[in-house]
Scaffold this motif. Structure first.
Motif, mmCIF file in Angstrom:
data_model
loop_
_atom_site.group_PDB
_atom_site.id
_atom_site.type_symbol
_atom_site.label_atom_id
_atom_site.label_comp_id
_atom_site.label_asym_id
_atom_site.label_seq_id
_atom_site.Cartn_x
_atom_site.Cartn_y
_atom_site.Cartn_z
ATOM 1 N N LYS A 112 0.822 -1.209 0.000
ATOM 2 C CA LYS A 112 0.000 0.000 0.000
ATOM 3 C C LYS A 112 0.858 1.262 0.000
ATOM 4 C CE LYS A 112 -3.799 -2.040 2.574
ATOM 5 N NZ LYS A 112 -4.319 -2.237 3.912
ATOM 6 N N GLN A 113 2.036 1.150 0.631
ATOM 7 C CA GLN A 113 2.877 2.342 0.755
ATOM 8 C C GLN A 113 4.318 2.033 0.368
ATOM 9 O OE1 GLN A 113 2.408 3.428 4.908
ATOM 10 N NE2 GLN A 113 0.685 4.787 4.442
ATOM 11 N N LEU A 114 4.982 3.047 -0.184
ATOM 12 C CA LEU A 114 6.415 2.978 -0.440
ATOM 13 C C LEU A 114 7.054 4.109 0.363
ATOM 14 C CD1 LEU A 114 8.974 2.042 -1.940
ATOM 15 C CD2 LEU A 114 8.326 3.558 -3.825
ATOM 16 N N LEU A 115 7.916 3.743 1.324
ATOM 17 C CA LEU A 115 8.569 4.743 2.161
ATOM 18 C C LEU A 115 10.013 4.917 1.729
ATOM 19 C CD1 LEU A 115 7.650 3.367 5.731
ATOM 20 C CD2 LEU A 115 6.141 4.451 4.082
ATOM 21 N N VAL A 116 10.551 6.091 1.944
ATOM 22 C CA VAL A 116 11.973 6.311 1.710
ATOM 23 C C VAL A 116 12.564 6.776 3.040
ATOM 24 C CG1 VAL A 116 13.692 7.320 0.182
ATOM 25 C CG2 VAL A 116 11.347 7.045 -0.620
ATOM 26 N N ALA A 117 13.720 6.239 3.398
ATOM 27 C CA ALA A 117 14.264 6.511 4.731
ATOM 28 C C ALA A 117 15.776 6.672 4.702
ATOM 29 C CB ALA A 117 13.900 5.349 5.653
ATOM 30 N N GLY A 118 16.299 7.544 5.586
ATOM 31 C CA GLY A 118 17.749 7.715 5.700
ATOM 32 C C GLY A 118 18.216 8.998 5.037
ATOM 33 N N GLY A 119 19.451 9.367 5.311
ATOM 34 C CA GLY A 119 20.004 10.653 4.860
ATOM 35 C C GLY A 119 19.871 10.902 3.363
ATOM 36 N N GLY A 139 17.360 14.506 -6.588
ATOM 37 C CA GLY A 139 17.222 13.654 -7.776
ATOM 38 C C GLY A 139 16.359 12.442 -7.475
ATOM 39 N N LEU A 140 16.602 11.818 -6.337
ATOM 40 C CA LEU A 140 15.844 10.624 -5.936
ATOM 41 C C LEU A 140 14.386 10.984 -5.646
ATOM 42 C CD1 LEU A 140 15.841 7.603 -5.142
ATOM 43 C CD2 LEU A 140 16.527 8.294 -2.838
ATOM 44 N N ARG A 141 14.172 12.068 -4.930
ATOM 45 C CA ARG A 141 12.807 12.488 -4.588
ATOM 46 C C ARG A 141 12.003 12.789 -5.860
ATOM 47 N NH1 ARG A 141 13.283 14.269 1.189
ATOM 48 N NH2 ARG A 141 11.313 15.357 1.146
ATOM 49 N N ASN A 142 12.647 13.549 -6.785
ATOM 50 C CA ASN A 142 11.948 13.926 -8.018
ATOM 51 C C ASN A 142 11.582 12.709 -8.858
ATOM 52 O OD1 ASN A 142 12.222 16.538 -7.281
ATOM 53 N ND2 ASN A 142 13.977 16.986 -8.616
ATOM 54 N N ARG A 143 12.553 11.802 -9.007
ATOM 55 C CA ARG A 143 12.311 10.635 -9.864
ATOM 56 C C ARG A 143 11.211 9.752 -9.267
ATOM 57 N NH1 ARG A 143 15.698 7.283 -13.088
ATOM 58 N NH2 ARG A 143 17.106 9.038 -13.321
ATOM 59 N N TYR A 171 1.693 4.106 -10.540
ATOM 60 C CA TYR A 171 1.159 3.141 -9.550
ATOM 61 C C TYR A 171 0.097 3.848 -8.706
ATOM 62 C CZ TYR A 171 5.479 0.787 -10.877
ATOM 63 O OH TYR A 171 6.478 0.203 -11.583
ATOM 64 N N PRO A 172 -1.085 4.045 -9.285
ATOM 65 C CA PRO A 172 -2.097 4.862 -8.608
ATOM 66 C C PRO A 172 -2.549 4.320 -7.248
ATOM 67 C CG PRO A 172 -2.942 3.940 -10.685
ATOM 68 C CD PRO A 172 -1.513 3.570 -10.608
ATOM 69 N N HIS A 173 -2.349 3.026 -7.001
ATOM 70 C CA HIS A 173 -2.800 2.466 -5.714
ATOM 71 C C HIS A 173 -1.721 2.530 -4.641
ATOM 72 C CE1 HIS A 173 -6.323 1.262 -7.761
ATOM 73 N NE2 HIS A 173 -5.615 0.557 -8.641
ATOM 74 N N LEU A 174 -0.551 3.020 -5.052
ATOM 75 C CA LEU A 174 0.582 3.032 -4.130
ATOM 76 C C LEU A 174 0.838 4.456 -3.644
ATOM 77 C CD1 LEU A 174 2.903 1.333 -2.954
ATOM 78 C CD2 LEU A 174 4.175 1.768 -5.050
ATOM 79 N N LYS A 175 0.989 4.602 -2.320
ATOM 80 C CA LYS A 175 1.238 5.933 -1.757
ATOM 81 C C LYS A 175 2.732 6.058 -1.456
ATOM 82 C CE LYS A 175 0.515 9.738 0.539
ATOM 83 N NZ LYS A 175 0.411 10.971 -0.189
ATOM 84 N N LEU A 176 3.372 7.076 -2.041
ATOM 85 C CA LEU A 176 4.796 7.331 -1.776
ATOM 86 C C LEU A 176 4.916 8.291 -0.597
ATOM 87 C CD1 LEU A 176 7.851 7.303 -2.643
ATOM 88 C CD2 LEU A 176 7.300 9.279 -4.086
ATOM 89 N N ILE A 177 5.735 7.918 0.389
ATOM 90 C CA ILE A 177 5.981 8.822 1.516
ATOM 91 C C ILE A 177 7.484 9.080 1.623
ATOM 92 C CG2 ILE A 177 5.535 9.303 3.959
ATOM 93 C CD1 ILE A 177 3.490 7.100 3.989
ATOM 94 N N ILE A 178 7.850 10.339 1.651
ATOM 95 C CA ILE A 178 9.253 10.711 1.881
ATOM 96 C C ILE A 178 9.248 11.756 2.994
ATOM 97 C CG2 ILE A 178 11.410 11.473 0.813
ATOM 98 C CD1 ILE A 178 10.225 10.982 -1.919
ATOM 99 N N PRO A 179 10.013 11.542 4.046
ATOM 100 C CA PRO A 179 9.977 12.506 5.158
ATOM 101 C C PRO A 179 10.536 13.870 4.733
ATOM 102 C CG PRO A 179 11.096 10.458 5.799
ATOM 103 C CD PRO A 179 10.932 10.422 4.314
ATOM 104 N N PRO A 180 10.111 14.938 5.421
ATOM 105 C CA PRO A 180 10.738 16.236 5.171
ATOM 106 C C PRO A 180 12.240 16.145 5.486
ATOM 107 C CG PRO A 180 9.177 16.361 7.016
ATOM 108 C CD PRO A 180 9.088 14.979 6.458
ATOM 109 N N LEU A 181 13.025 17.042 4.873
ATOM 110 C CA LEU A 181 14.492 16.927 4.966
ATOM 111 C C LEU A 181 15.010 16.756 6.388
ATOM 112 C CD1 LEU A 181 15.819 19.456 2.285
ATOM 113 C CD2 LEU A 181 15.113 17.078 2.040
#
Ligand code: KG4
Ligand code: ZN
Length: 336
Positions: free
Chosen positions: A264-271, A277-281, A289-299
């Motif tokens: 359901k979710q794709l998280l990104v974690a770590g420095g 570049g990674l966030r934008n891509r 992937y309309p059913h998948l929620k991308l979460i990236i923490p604030p800087l």
């Protein structure tokens, strides 16, 4: 139900940090004292110097966090602290401060895995929903983790050599950029062109593992060869070419995992989650992937901080996990 207020401490590398987290998702305070300026002149973190600075800073950040959170010590439910992995001397400073605080105020003590903390930083953006995948990209780790419930981790892929942040820092060093190199390469990449041909190691292999040492060596060789031939290298172009290769690999492997694991979710974690570049891509790719929620923490919650430890510590507390005064630090610690 009473509020759960966690006082959390993180000191695994070169940030001395203390946070106060309410009910697992509200940051009442997150004080981070960075030692970057101190280590910059050495080109990397000097462990013994880091430990000494943690000793000097730890009580200051704890006092400041309590003051900023505007709470009374008797409001605190428990104390959470990074147990590992990290620099052992640095970890022990935070652990001993946490033990002293919990003993003095008769509070439960909870040891937290540093990478679990990075993953739980995402819970500050949105409640975690399972199953999920987390792309962990830090100075010491590069992993894809599958989670089917809170605090349960299945590492489905990891780096076989360097971590991605480590590769960033080493490439930055050969380009004569300051430590830590990631943010500097990221900034330069924005004005550069992808003109240097660099490898996408293991990208076409049918697994979720990574390898960054070949890419790092390719960049270092390119710089050294140019120097020997008295040729000019464009650092912004090299930064861009390197970043494109890294992002191709990280995103390529992550999407492979997304195809195999219906989450359901794709998280990104770590420095390295701070990387533009990674966030934008990822923000672009996720549209497929309309059913998948991308979460990236604030800087501020991507790089090391105690808030993430407090969030994870809250879930550990609710699960009944407790440490005692024999809690030790571990330079290497598996994510169980
Ligand atoms: O998670 P973190 O703060 O510490 C570890 O647990 O290792 O990650 C630090 C790493 C360093 O290698 C640093 O260069 C990298 O994260 N980093 C970045 C960026 N900001 C920090 N790498 C690429 N782009 C960035 N914007
Ligand atoms: Zn970290």
């Amino acid at each position: 139900m009473n509020d759960i207020i966690v006082l959390s401490i993180e000191s695994s590398c070169d940030e001395t940090s203390c946070a106060v987290i309410k009910n697992g998702n509200e940051v009442l305070a997150n004080i981070v004292s960075s030692q970057i300026n101190i280590h910059q002149k050495f080109g990397g973190v000097v462990p013994e110097v880091a430990s000494r600075h943690h000793v000097g800073n730890i009580t200051l950040v704890i006092d400041e966090a309590i003051k900023e959170a505007n709470i009374d010590v008797k409001d605190i439910t428990c104390v959470a602290v990074t147990q590992g992995p990290g620099l052992i001397g640095s970890l022990l400073v935070g652990i001993n401060a946490a033990k002293a605080f919990s003993f003095a105020h008769n509070l439960p003590l909870i040891g937290v895995h540093h990478i679990a903390g990075h993953i739980y930083a995402n819970h500050l953006v949105q409640n975690l929903e399972f199953p999920l995948l987390a792309l962990v990209v830090s100075g010491g780790h590069t992993e894809i983790i599958h989670m089917t419930s809170h605090l349960s981790y299945e590492v489905i892929g990891k780096t076989r050599d360097d971590a991605v942040g480590e590769a960033y820092d080493k490439v930055a060093r050969v380009c004569k950029l300051p430590y830590p190199g990631g943010p500097h390469i990221d900034k330069l990449a924005a004005s550069g062109k992808d003109i240097y041909l660099l490898p996408r190691v293991m990208l076409d292999q049918d697994n979720f593992d990574f390898s960054f040492s070949g890419l790092k060596s390719a960049v270092i060789n390119l710089v050294h060869n140019a120097k020997q031939r008295n040729e000019e290298i464009s650092i912004p172009d090299l930064a861009r070419s390197f970043q494109e290769s890294v992002v191709d690999i990280l995103v390529g492997k992550t999407l492979k995992a997304v195809e195999k694991y219906p989450v359901k979710q794709l998280l990104v974690a770590g420095g390295v989650a701070a990387n533009s570049g990674l966030r934008n891509r990822l923000n672009e790719e996720i549209k497929h992937y309309p059913h998948l929620k991308l979460i990236i923490p604030p800087l501020k919650y991507c790089t090391d901080n105690a808030a993430m430890i407090g969030v994870c510590g809250t879930f550990s507390y609710l699960k009944g996990e407790r440490s005692d005064l024999s809690l030790n630090g571990y330079a290497n610690l598996d994510l169980k």
